[in-house]
Scaffold this motif. Structure first.
Motif, PDB file in Angstrom:
ATOM      1  N   ILE A   1       2.642   9.762  -5.326  1.00 21.22           N
ATOM      2  CA  ILE A   1       3.191  11.048  -4.854  1.00 21.22           C
ATOM      3  C   ILE A   1       4.272  11.542  -5.828  1.00 21.22           C
ATOM      4  CG2 ILE A   1       4.609  12.110  -3.030  1.00 21.22           C
ATOM      5  CD1 ILE A   1       3.115  10.188  -1.041  1.00 21.22           C
ATOM      6  N   LEU A   2       5.172  10.630  -6.221  1.00 15.19           N
ATOM      7  CA  LEU A   2       6.242  11.021  -7.152  1.00 15.19           C
ATOM      8  C   LEU A   2       5.655  11.502  -8.475  1.00 15.19           C
ATOM      9  CD1 LEU A   2       8.812   8.156  -6.465  1.00 15.19           C
ATOM     10  CD2 LEU A   2       9.028  10.557  -5.814  1.00 15.19           C
ATOM     11  N   LYS A   3       4.641  10.794  -8.948  1.00 16.40           N
ATOM     12  CA  LYS A   3       4.002  11.171 -10.215  1.00 16.40           C
ATOM     13  C   LYS A   3       3.399  12.578 -10.116  1.00 16.40           C
ATOM     14  CE  LYS A   3       0.470   9.601 -13.423  1.00 16.40           C
ATOM     15  NZ  LYS A   3      -0.553   8.637 -13.771  1.00 16.40           N
TER      16      LYS A   3
ATOM     17  N   HIS B   1       0.849  -1.201   0.000  1.00 16.69           N
ATOM     18  CA  HIS B   1       0.000   0.000   0.000  1.00 16.69           C
ATOM     19  C   HIS B   1       0.881   1.247   0.000  1.00 16.69           C
ATOM     20  CE1 HIS B   1      -2.740  -2.934   2.259  1.00 16.69           C
ATOM     21  NE2 HIS B   1      -3.293  -2.768   1.069  1.00 16.69           N
ATOM     22  N   MET B   2       1.902   1.237   0.841  1.00 14.90           N
ATOM     23  CA  MET B   2       2.781   2.405   0.936  1.00 14.90           C
ATOM     24  C   MET B   2       3.557   2.610  -0.362  1.00 14.90           C
ATOM     25  SD  MET B   2       3.632   4.882   2.454  1.00 14.90           S
ATOM     26  CE  MET B   2       3.704   5.325   4.135  1.00 14.90           C
ATOM     27  N   ALA B   3       3.979   1.515  -0.988  1.00 12.35           N
ATOM     28  CA  ALA B   3       4.756   1.631  -2.228  1.00 12.35           C
ATOM     29  C   ALA B   3       3.905   2.248  -3.351  1.00 12.35           C
ATOM     30  CB  ALA B   3       5.270   0.251  -2.638  1.00 12.35           C
ATOM     31  N   ARG B   4       2.656   1.817  -3.437  1.00 14.72           N
ATOM     32  CA  ARG B   4       1.795   2.386  -4.479  1.00 14.72           C
ATOM     33  C   ARG B   4       1.555   3.876  -4.217  1.00 14.72           C
ATOM     34  NH1 ARG B   4      -3.981   0.142  -6.922  1.00 14.72           N
ATOM     35  NH2 ARG B   4      -4.013   1.591  -8.661  1.00 14.72           N
TER      36      ARG B   4
ATOM     37  N   LEU C   1       8.106  13.638 -10.650  1.00 10.06           N
ATOM     38  CA  LEU C   1       9.327  12.834 -10.596  1.00 10.06           C
ATOM     39  C   LEU C   1       8.998  11.417 -11.078  1.00 10.06           C
ATOM     40  CD1 LEU C   1      10.625  14.086  -7.125  1.00 10.06           C
ATOM     41  CD2 LEU C   1      11.583  14.633  -9.381  1.00 10.06           C
ATOM     42  N   PRO C   2      10.017  10.639 -11.539  1.00  9.60           N
ATOM     43  CA  PRO C   2       9.727   9.305 -12.080  1.00  9.60           C
ATOM     44  C   PRO C   2       9.068   8.394 -11.036  1.00  9.60           C
ATOM     45  CG  PRO C   2      12.059   9.875 -12.335  1.00  9.60           C
ATOM     46  CD  PRO C   2      11.427  10.985 -11.575  1.00  9.60           C
ATOM     47  N   PRO C   3       7.887   7.829 -11.346  1.00  5.74           N
ATOM     48  CA  PRO C   3       7.198   6.983 -10.360  1.00  5.74           C
ATOM     49  C   PRO C   3       7.726   5.551 -10.295  1.00  5.74           C
ATOM     50  CG  PRO C   3       5.827   7.285 -12.320  1.00  5.74           C
ATOM     51  CD  PRO C   3       7.086   8.055 -12.566  1.00  5.74           C
ATOM     52  N   ARG C   4       8.788   5.253 -11.051  1.00  6.45           N
ATOM     53  CA  ARG C   4       9.432   3.932 -11.032  1.00  6.45           C
ATOM     54  C   ARG C   4      10.933   4.124 -11.054  1.00  6.45           C
ATOM     55  NH1 ARG C   4       6.017   2.019  -9.079  1.00  6.45           N
ATOM     56  NH2 ARG C   4       4.265   0.797  -9.779  1.00  6.45           N
ATOM     57  N   GLY C   5      11.696   3.113 -10.652  1.00  5.10           N
ATOM     58  CA  GLY C   5      13.153   3.200 -10.735  1.00  5.10           C
ATOM     59  C   GLY C   5      13.796   3.411  -9.372  1.00  5.10           C
ATOM     60  N   ARG C   6      15.053   3.868  -9.421  1.00  5.38           N
ATOM     61  CA  ARG C   6      15.881   3.933  -8.211  1.00  5.38           C
ATOM     62  C   ARG C   6      15.314   4.880  -7.147  1.00  5.38           C
ATOM     63  NH1 ARG C   6      21.064   3.180  -6.248  1.00  5.38           N
ATOM     64  NH2 ARG C   6      22.013   5.102  -5.492  1.00  5.38           N
ATOM     65  N   LEU C   7      14.895   6.080  -7.597  1.00  2.00           N
ATOM     66  CA  LEU C   7      14.356   7.061  -6.645  1.00  2.00           C
ATOM     67  C   LEU C   7      13.098   6.502  -5.965  1.00  2.00           C
ATOM     68  CD1 LEU C   7      14.261   9.932  -5.403  1.00  2.00           C
ATOM     69  CD2 LEU C   7      12.877  10.622  -7.383  1.00  2.00           C
ATOM     70  N   TYR C   8      12.243   5.876  -6.787  1.00  3.52           N
ATOM     71  CA  TYR C   8      11.017   5.280  -6.251  1.00  3.52           C
ATOM     72  C   TYR C   8      11.343   4.216  -5.201  1.00  3.52           C
ATOM     73  CZ  TYR C   8       7.528   1.573  -6.122  1.00  3.52           C
ATOM     74  OH  TYR C   8       6.690   0.581  -5.709  1.00  3.52           O
ATOM     75  N   ASN C   9      12.305   3.334  -5.516  1.00  5.35           N
ATOM     76  CA  ASN C   9      12.652   2.266  -4.568  1.00  5.35           C
ATOM     77  C   ASN C   9      13.136   2.842  -3.234  1.00  5.35           C
ATOM     78  OD1 ASN C   9      12.001   0.164  -6.284  1.00  5.35           O
ATOM     79  ND2 ASN C   9      14.031   0.147  -7.244  1.00  5.35           N
TER      80      ASN C   9
END
Ligand SMILES: [Fe+2]
Ligand SMILES: [Fe+2]
Length: 274
Positions: free
Chosen positions: A237-239, A229-232, A243-251
């Motif tokens: 939030i990034l989107k 839930h938190m990851a989604r 900011l990119p919603p996938r990738g290193r920053l997201y992780n």
């Protein structure tokens, strides 16, 4: 057009043996905050006064939020027949006023900022009702939370699409967008939720104490979340910030947000053990 109506809920499947008192107390608080959505609709109409398309969408949005409140309130009265949604909501309205009720322009400094703040709220509600739906064993509550979560994901998209339109005109920098998003997320620990939790779950003459009420609410609410839930939510939030919603920053952001939530929850539980 609303996507569902209160009578679409399978109320006859209510099963008292599957009730979780912790979730009942959360639902009572959520019912009041949701029903108060009509005030936020009024504010949005003032902020976007010369944008009739957005105002019409905001009116539909606030009707859906009020329906969330009425549906959750009805379920809470089934779960706790001694509880009156009307009485609790009257108490809430008497003691809590949206701080932006008299504002003529967005308190976020721009329309883009306002819409980013709305995206943060819808990220919070969509993840929260998804988490409640997954956590609830009582079948009617599970279905209500699924229906509401679907609305909240649509609300995110509504505000996100309008935000993209305004961003082209207002050109708010990414750092400013980060600050607006972080500011709105931080406000979740203000009085809006805490006072709703207090009004929903204490006797009418009980004294309101913010630190205790927010700890009571958050320690329970954070407890229904899983990492997914938190990851989604982090990706949304990034989107919204751009900011990119996938990738290193997201992780990094998702694992950081999860650790932060776990430590906040531990702190709240010390103040108010569930
Ligand atoms: Fe809602
Ligand atoms: Fe919503």
């Amino acid at each position: 057009m609303k996507h569902w109506r209160i009578d679409d809920v399978p109320w006859d499947r209510f099963d008292r043996t599957k009730l979780d008192p912790e979730l009942v107390s959360l639902v009572k608080a959520a019912a009041m905050v949701e029903r108060n959505g009509v005030d936020y609709g009024t504010y949005l109409n003032r902020v976007f006064i010369d944008d009739p398309d957005f105002c019409a969408a905001a009116d539909r949005w606030s009707l859906e939020e009020v329906q969330h409140g009425d549906t959750l309130g009805r379920w809470a009265m089934l779960a706790d027949p001694a509880w009156s949604f009307e009485d609790a909501f009257a108490r809430y309205k008497a003691g809590y006023h949206l701080p932006l009720l008299d504002a003529q322009a967005s308190v976020r400094g721009s329309r883009t900022g306002e819409l980013i703040a709305r995206c943060m709220v819808e990220t919070g509600t969509s993840s929260y009702y998804s988490a409640l739906a997954d956590s609830a064993q009582e079948p009617v509550l599970k279905e209500i939370c699924r229906l509401i979560a679907a609305d909240e994901f649509r609300h995110f998209k509504l505000f996100y699409d309008h935000m993209k339109r305004y961003l082209k005109r207002e050109r708010i920098g990414v750092w400013r967008r980060v600050m607006i998003a972080a500011g709105r997320i931080g406000e979740s620990e203000d009085d809006e939720l805490a006072y709703a939790f207090h009004c929903g779950n204490t006797p009418a003459d009980a004294t309101y104490e913010h630190s205790r009420a927010i700890a009571g609410y958050m320690s329970r609410a954070m407890g229904v979340y899983t990492y997914n839930h938190m990851a989604r939510a982090t990706s949304m939030i990034l989107k919204a910030i751009g900011l990119p919603p996938r990738g290193r920053l997201y992780n990094l952001a998702a694992s950081g947000a999860w650790r932060l939530m776990r430590s906040r929850r531990a702190k709240f539980r010390k103040i108010c053990p569930a």
